[in-house]
Design an enzyme around this catalytic site. Structure first.
Site, PDB file in Angstrom:
ATOM      1  N   ARG A  84      33.998  56.009  87.502  1.00 12.20           N
ATOM      2  CA  ARG A  84      35.332  55.444  87.333  1.00 12.20           C
ATOM      3  C   ARG A  84      36.135  56.330  86.396  1.00 12.20           C
ATOM      4  NH1 ARG A  84      33.823  53.450  91.142  1.00 12.20           N
ATOM      5  NH2 ARG A  84      33.631  51.248  91.725  1.00 12.20           N
ATOM      6  N   TYR A 132      42.861  40.685  94.841  1.00 10.72           N
ATOM      7  CA  TYR A 132      43.617  41.190  93.693  1.00 10.72           C
ATOM      8  C   TYR A 132      44.343  42.479  94.050  1.00 10.72           C
ATOM      9  CZ  TYR A 132      44.494  43.680  89.336  1.00 10.72           C
ATOM     10  OH  TYR A 132      45.079  44.406  88.334  1.00 10.72           O
ATOM     11  N   ASP A 153      56.662  30.860  83.071  1.00  6.90           N
ATOM     12  CA  ASP A 153      55.555  31.026  84.008  1.00  6.90           C
ATOM     13  C   ASP A 153      56.122  31.768  85.210  1.00  6.90           C
ATOM     14  OD1 ASP A 153      53.782  30.535  86.229  1.00  6.90           O
ATOM     15  OD2 ASP A 153      52.854  28.937  85.071  1.00  6.90           O
ATOM     16  N   HIS A 189      53.350  32.492  77.840  1.00  6.17           N
ATOM     17  CA  HIS A 189      53.106  31.413  78.792  1.00  6.17           C
ATOM     18  C   HIS A 189      52.737  30.119  78.076  1.00  6.17           C
ATOM     19  CE1 HIS A 189      50.752  29.920  82.592  1.00  6.17           C
ATOM     20  NE2 HIS A 189      51.836  29.223  82.357  1.00  6.17           N
ATOM     21  N   VAL A 207      46.803  45.234  77.476  1.00  9.52           N
ATOM     22  CA  VAL A 207      47.724  46.351  77.689  1.00  9.52           C
ATOM     23  C   VAL A 207      49.132  45.965  77.258  1.00  9.52           C
ATOM     24  CG1 VAL A 207      48.675  47.962  79.383  1.00  9.52           C
ATOM     25  CG2 VAL A 207      46.296  47.234  79.576  1.00  9.52           C
ATOM     26  N   ASN A 252      41.384  52.518  84.569  1.00  9.34           N
ATOM     27  CA  ASN A 252      40.633  51.652  83.651  1.00  9.34           C
ATOM     28  C   ASN A 252      41.109  51.907  82.227  1.00  9.34           C
ATOM     29  OD1 ASN A 252      38.213  50.381  85.332  1.00  9.34           O
ATOM     30  ND2 ASN A 252      38.468  52.507  86.000  1.00  9.34           N
ATOM     31  N   THR A 275      47.295  48.918  89.952  1.00 13.73           N
ATOM     32  CA  THR A 275      45.884  49.238  89.749  1.00 13.73           C
ATOM     33  C   THR A 275      45.406  50.331  90.694  1.00 13.73           C
ATOM     34  OG1 THR A 275      43.632  48.345  89.979  1.00 13.73           O
ATOM     35  CG2 THR A 275      45.331  47.301  91.277  1.00 13.73           C
TER      36      THR A 275
END
Length: 317
Positions: free
Chosen positions: A213, A141, A48, A32, A12, A170, A117
Site C-alpha cells: 500500500r 465505499y 448532518d 455533527h 484528516v 493511506n 480515495t
C-alpha cells in the site's frame, strides 16, 4: 477567505483545519453530534450531510469548501450500500446545491476540494496508477466516492464552482500533537500492539503480509488541500493522487518493531478477494500542477511520528 471544512473533527479533517489556519484562512467547522476540541478561532456550525436545510445554512457566507465528511470504509459488508450512497453521494449533492445557491446569491463561484480515495482504482492492471487509470470500485465505499467525484465534475462543468478531487491512498502520522487514533488503520493498530496497549491481541492482517500500500503523512495531505483550494478555477475539475511511501505490510511491521523495540505478534486471516495486491500512486500530476511534494523521507518517518506522539499522549495526565 472563509473556508468551510466538513468532517473537521476527523483525523484528516483536523489536519486540514490546522493547515488552513496556518495559511491565514478563516475556518468554519461543520460538526455533527458532538463538540470537537478544535483550535481557538474556529467557528462551529452544526449540520448532518443528509439534512439539506442544515447543509445550506452551514455553507452560507463561506468562500470555499474542503469536503472530508462522509461514511468511511469499515469492514467489508458491515454497512449496507444504501447507507454509503445516502451519506457520501446524496450528502455531496446537498453540499453542491448549497454552494450553487451561495454562488447565485453572491455572484462569486466558490472552490471545493473533495477527499476521495485510492480505492476507486480497485485492482488495477498496472502500478503505479495515474489519474487516467480506469476506476474499478470493488465495494460500496469506493463506489460512493467515485459517484461523488462524478457529481462534482458535472457540477463544476456548469461553471458554478471550481473543484479538485484528491484521491488519498493511506494517510498516516500525527498532526498538531495528535496521533491517529483510528485502530481500523494499520499503522496505529500495529503501534498499539507494539505498545502493549492490547497485550493479548496480536495484529490481525489479511493474507501473508506481502500486499503493498502507499502511505502519505497526514500533514502532507492537509497541505495538498490548501494548495488545491487556492488553485481551483470556475468550470474546472482537477483530480490528483496523494501517496508517498509504498510499503508492504511486512515492511510496516518490521518498521514498527525496529522503532519501538517491541515485538508485533501477528495473526494471519484469509486474504480479501476485493482488495488489490499492490496499490501505489503516481503523484506526478499534483507535483507538476501544484508544486506539492511529501515532506517525509520514508515509512519510518510516519511510524516514528505515530509512536512518539501516541506515547506523549499516554504520558500526559
Amino acid at each position: 477567505m472563509k473556508i468551510l471544512v466538513t468532517g473537521a473533527a476527523g483525523y484528516v479533517g483536523r489536519a486540514v483545519v490546522n493547515d488552513l489556519l496556518a495559511h491565514g484562512e478563516q475556518v468554519v467547522a461543520v460538526v455533527h453530534e458532538h463538540e470537537p476540541d478544535l483550535p481557538d478561532g474556529v467557528e462551529r456550525r452544526h449540520a448532518d450531510l443528509t439534512d439539506h436545510a442544515a447543509v445550506s445554512a452551514a455553507v452560507r457566507g463561506t468562500d470555499g469548501v474542503c469536503h472530508l465528511a462522509g461514511l468511511a470504509r469499515a469492514r467489508l459488508g458491515s454497512r449496507p450500500p444504501t447507507r454509503y450512497h445516502a451519506v457520501n453521494v446524496t450528502g455531496t449533492a446537498h453540499l453542491l446545491d448549497a454552494m450553487a445557491a451561495e454562488t447565485e446569491r453572491t455572484g462569486r463561484p466558490a472552490g471545493l476540494v473533495l477527499a476521495s480515495t485510492g480505492s476507486v482504482y480497485g485492482r488495477p492492471a498496472r502500478v503505479p496508477v495515474d489519474e487516467a487509470t480506469p476506476r474499478d470500485p470493488l465495494h460500496a465505499y469506493a463506489a460512493s466516492k467515485a459517484a461523488a467525484e462524478d457529481l462534482i465534475a458535472r457540477q463544476a462543468a456548469t461553471g458554478v464552482l471550481g473543484a479538485t478531487t484528491l484521491r488519498i491512498f493511506n494517510a498516516a502520522g500525527a498532526s498538531a500533537g495528535r496521533a491517529d487514533r483510528g485502530l481500523t488503520r494499520i499503522i496505529p493498530r500495529a503501534v498499539a500492539v507494539a505498545a502493549a496497549t492490547r497485550p493479548t491481541s496480536p495484529l490481525e492482517i489479511n493474507g501473508d503480509g506481502t500486499a503493498v500500500r502507499d502511505f502519505v503523512h497526514v500533514r502532507d495531505v492537509a497541505a495538498a488541500f490548501t494548495r488545491a483550494l487556492r488553485a481551483n478555477s470556475p468550470g474546472r475539475h482537477a483530480v490528483y493522487n496523494l501517496g508517498a511511501h509504498p510499503a508492504s505490510v511486512r515492511d510496516l511491521v518490521a518498521s514498527v518493531e525496529r522503532l519501538t523495540g517491541n515485538p508485533v505478534p501477528l495473526r494471519h486471516l484469509p486474504a480479501v478477494a476485493q482488495e488489490a495486491r499492490v496499490l501505489i500512486a503516481d503523484t506526478t500530476a499534483i507535483r507538476t500542477a501544484l508544486g506539492w511534494a511529501p515532506t517525509t523521507q520514508g515509512l519510518d518517518d510516519l511510524v516514528r511520528d505515530q509512536w512518539r506522539t501516541a506515547r506523549r499522549a499516554e504520558a500526559t495526565p
